[in-house]
Design a protein around this motif. Structure first.
Motif, PDB file in Angstrom:
ATOM      1  N   VAL A   4      23.555  29.194  16.037  1.00  0.00           N
ATOM      2  CA  VAL A   4      22.840  30.157  16.856  1.00  0.00           C
ATOM      3  C   VAL A   4      23.026  29.761  18.318  1.00  0.00           C
ATOM      4  O   VAL A   4      22.783  28.615  18.697  1.00  0.00           O
ATOM      5  CB  VAL A   4      21.330  30.182  16.499  1.00  0.00           C
ATOM      6  CG1 VAL A   4      20.588  31.127  17.415  1.00  0.00           C
ATOM      7  CG2 VAL A   4      21.139  30.579  15.049  1.00  0.00           C
ATOM      8  N   VAL A   5      23.502  30.730  19.110  1.00  0.00           N
ATOM      9  CA  VAL A   5      23.690  30.479  20.531  1.00  0.00           C
ATOM     10  C   VAL A   5      22.935  31.538  21.319  1.00  0.00           C
ATOM     11  O   VAL A   5      22.683  32.633  20.837  1.00  0.00           O
ATOM     12  CB  VAL A   5      25.188  30.492  20.941  1.00  0.00           C
ATOM     13  CG1 VAL A   5      25.935  29.351  20.293  1.00  0.00           C
ATOM     14  CG2 VAL A   5      25.830  31.811  20.593  1.00  0.00           C
ATOM     15  N   THR A   6      22.581  31.210  22.529  1.00  0.00           N
ATOM     16  CA  THR A   6      21.883  32.159  23.389  1.00  0.00           C
ATOM     17  C   THR A   6      22.896  32.919  24.234  1.00  0.00           C
ATOM     18  O   THR A   6      24.047  32.515  24.372  1.00  0.00           O
ATOM     19  CB  THR A   6      20.892  31.434  24.324  1.00  0.00           C
ATOM     20  OG1 THR A   6      21.642  30.633  25.238  1.00  0.00           O
ATOM     21  CG2 THR A   6      19.907  30.576  23.544  1.00  0.00           C
ATOM     22  N   MET A   7      22.450  34.036  24.811  1.00  0.00           N
ATOM     23  CA  MET A   7      23.323  34.791  25.703  1.00  0.00           C
ATOM     24  C   MET A   7      23.739  33.940  26.897  1.00  0.00           C
ATOM     25  O   MET A   7      24.866  34.057  27.371  1.00  0.00           O
ATOM     26  CB  MET A   7      22.629  36.071  26.170  1.00  0.00           C
ATOM     27  CG  MET A   7      22.586  37.157  25.123  1.00  0.00           C
ATOM     28  SD  MET A   7      24.210  37.776  24.640  1.00  0.00           S
ATOM     29  CE  MET A   7      24.680  38.712  26.070  1.00  0.00           C
ATOM     30  N   ASP A   8      22.840  33.076  27.381  1.00  0.00           N
ATOM     31  CA  ASP A   8      23.198  32.200  28.500  1.00  0.00           C
ATOM     32  C   ASP A   8      24.376  31.291  28.142  1.00  0.00           C
ATOM     33  O   ASP A   8      25.166  30.923  29.009  1.00  0.00           O
ATOM     34  CB  ASP A   8      21.995  31.351  28.939  1.00  0.00           C
ATOM     35  CG  ASP A   8      20.977  32.161  29.712  1.00  0.00           C
ATOM     36  OD1 ASP A   8      21.400  33.044  30.490  1.00  0.00           O
ATOM     37  OD2 ASP A   8      19.770  31.924  29.548  1.00  0.00           O
ATOM     38  N   ASP A   9      24.486  30.942  26.854  1.00  0.00           N
ATOM     39  CA  ASP A   9      25.592  30.097  26.408  1.00  0.00           C
ATOM     40  C   ASP A   9      26.921  30.845  26.392  1.00  0.00           C
ATOM     41  O   ASP A   9      27.967  30.256  26.664  1.00  0.00           O
ATOM     42  CB  ASP A   9      25.330  29.550  24.997  1.00  0.00           C
ATOM     43  CG  ASP A   9      24.144  28.606  24.931  1.00  0.00           C
ATOM     44  OD1 ASP A   9      23.841  27.968  25.962  1.00  0.00           O
ATOM     45  OD2 ASP A   9      23.514  28.516  23.859  1.00  0.00           O
ATOM     46  N   ILE A  10      26.881  32.136  26.076  1.00  0.00           N
ATOM     47  CA  ILE A  10      28.138  32.856  25.915  1.00  0.00           C
ATOM     48  C   ILE A  10      28.510  33.768  27.093  1.00  0.00           C
ATOM     49  O   ILE A  10      29.637  34.227  27.172  1.00  0.00           O
ATOM     50  CB  ILE A  10      28.169  33.669  24.604  1.00  0.00           C
ATOM     51  CG1 ILE A  10      27.075  34.726  24.581  1.00  0.00           C
ATOM     52  CG2 ILE A  10      28.095  32.765  23.406  1.00  0.00           C
ATOM     53  CD1 ILE A  10      27.192  35.688  23.425  1.00  0.00           C
ATOM     54  N   ILE A  11      27.580  34.008  28.019  1.00  0.00           N
ATOM     55  CA  ILE A  11      27.897  34.855  29.172  1.00  0.00           C
ATOM     56  C   ILE A  11      29.088  34.318  29.972  1.00  0.00           C
ATOM     57  O   ILE A  11      29.942  35.101  30.389  1.00  0.00           O
ATOM     58  CB  ILE A  11      26.652  35.093  30.058  1.00  0.00           C
ATOM     59  CG1 ILE A  11      25.766  36.153  29.410  1.00  0.00           C
ATOM     60  CG2 ILE A  11      27.022  35.487  31.471  1.00  0.00           C
ATOM     61  CD1 ILE A  11      26.366  37.545  29.327  1.00  0.00           C
ATOM     62  N   PRO A  12      29.213  33.000  30.195  1.00  0.00           N
ATOM     63  CA  PRO A  12      30.412  32.527  30.917  1.00  0.00           C
ATOM     64  C   PRO A  12      31.715  32.888  30.189  1.00  0.00           C
ATOM     65  O   PRO A  12      32.700  33.257  30.825  1.00  0.00           O
ATOM     66  CB  PRO A  12      30.220  31.012  30.975  1.00  0.00           C
ATOM     67  CG  PRO A  12      28.747  30.813  30.863  1.00  0.00           C
ATOM     68  CD  PRO A  12      28.262  31.902  29.960  1.00  0.00           C
ATOM     69  N   ILE A  13      31.698  32.842  28.862  1.00  0.00           N
ATOM     70  CA  ILE A  13      32.890  33.195  28.085  1.00  0.00           C
ATOM     71  C   ILE A  13      33.154  34.695  28.190  1.00  0.00           C
ATOM     72  O   ILE A  13      34.297  35.120  28.384  1.00  0.00           O
ATOM     73  CB  ILE A  13      32.719  32.765  26.604  1.00  0.00           C
ATOM     74  CG1 ILE A  13      32.537  31.245  26.536  1.00  0.00           C
ATOM     75  CG2 ILE A  13      33.890  33.227  25.761  1.00  0.00           C
ATOM     76  CD1 ILE A  13      32.028  30.750  25.207  1.00  0.00           C
ATOM     77  N   ILE A  14      32.095  35.496  28.073  1.00  0.00           N
ATOM     78  CA  ILE A  14      32.226  36.946  28.208  1.00  0.00           C
ATOM     79  C   ILE A  14      32.757  37.299  29.593  1.00  0.00           C
ATOM     80  O   ILE A  14      33.692  38.094  29.726  1.00  0.00           O
ATOM     81  CB  ILE A  14      30.873  37.647  27.940  1.00  0.00           C
ATOM     82  CG1 ILE A  14      30.503  37.533  26.459  1.00  0.00           C
ATOM     83  CG2 ILE A  14      30.905  39.104  28.377  1.00  0.00           C
ATOM     84  CD1 ILE A  14      29.123  38.040  26.113  1.00  0.00           C
ATOM     85  N   SER A  15      32.186  36.691  30.624  1.00  0.00           N
ATOM     86  CA  SER A  15      32.617  36.970  32.000  1.00  0.00           C
ATOM     87  C   SER A  15      34.083  36.611  32.213  1.00  0.00           C
ATOM     88  O   SER A  15      34.826  37.350  32.858  1.00  0.00           O
ATOM     89  CB  SER A  15      31.745  36.214  32.992  1.00  0.00           C
ATOM     90  OG  SER A  15      30.416  36.657  32.899  1.00  0.00           O
TER      91      SER A  15
END
Length: 152
Positions: A4-15
């Motif tokens: 389970v990951v948070t959006m804060d964890d994956i936003i850099p990857i998405i960006s």
């Protein structure tokens, strides 16, 4: 193994993916975009916004509270936007362009892919926005009638 990951964890990857002109697919959670999207079942494809954000676009944005939200643009003001989930009646005004991360370009609902830029989807978006209060009334009425019929 699931993690389970948070959006804060994956936003850099998405960006990073969006800035490289790529797309990101994920399954949103929650019920705020029902009936258009069902959380943990349907998926959306995000893309960087290269032109103007338009009324009826579905966008991913970050609230000032830090929460990430996927909602529809229901109004465009001079320096901000008005957002609302399809399953909500209360609008959220004052969202700046800087808060918007990406636009949904298509979504997958029960295995069927819908292109958000198509005329059919624009008409659907118009209908969903204009009937929000009426649908809310209908759902409440249906629930009350069900309680009467079933004696609850």
């Amino acid at each position: 193994m699931n993690k389970v990951v948070t959006m804060d964890d994956i936003i850099p990857i998405i960006s990073q993916k969006l800035s490289a002109k790529g797309q990101v697919v994920f399954a949103p959670k929650g019920i705020s975009m029902y009936p258009t999207l069902v959380g943990n079942r349907d998926s959306v494809t995000l893309q960087a916004i290269e032109d103007e954000v338009k009324k009826y676009d579905i966008v991913l944005y970050k609230r000032t509270s830090g929460e990430y939200v996927l909602h529809r643009v229901i109004g465009v003001e001079k320096n901000s936007y008005v957002m609302r989930g399809d399953n909500q009646i209360v609008a959220e005004a004052g969202i700046s362009r800087a808060q918007i991360i990406a636009r949904v370009v298509q979504y997958n609902k029960r295995g069927v892919v819908y292109n958000c830029g198509s005329m059919k989807e624009r008409l659907y978006s118009f209908f969903i926005v204009k009937t929000a209060r009426m649908r809310r009334f209908y759902y409440r009425l249906r629930r009350k009638i069900g309680r009467i019929i079933h004696g609850r």
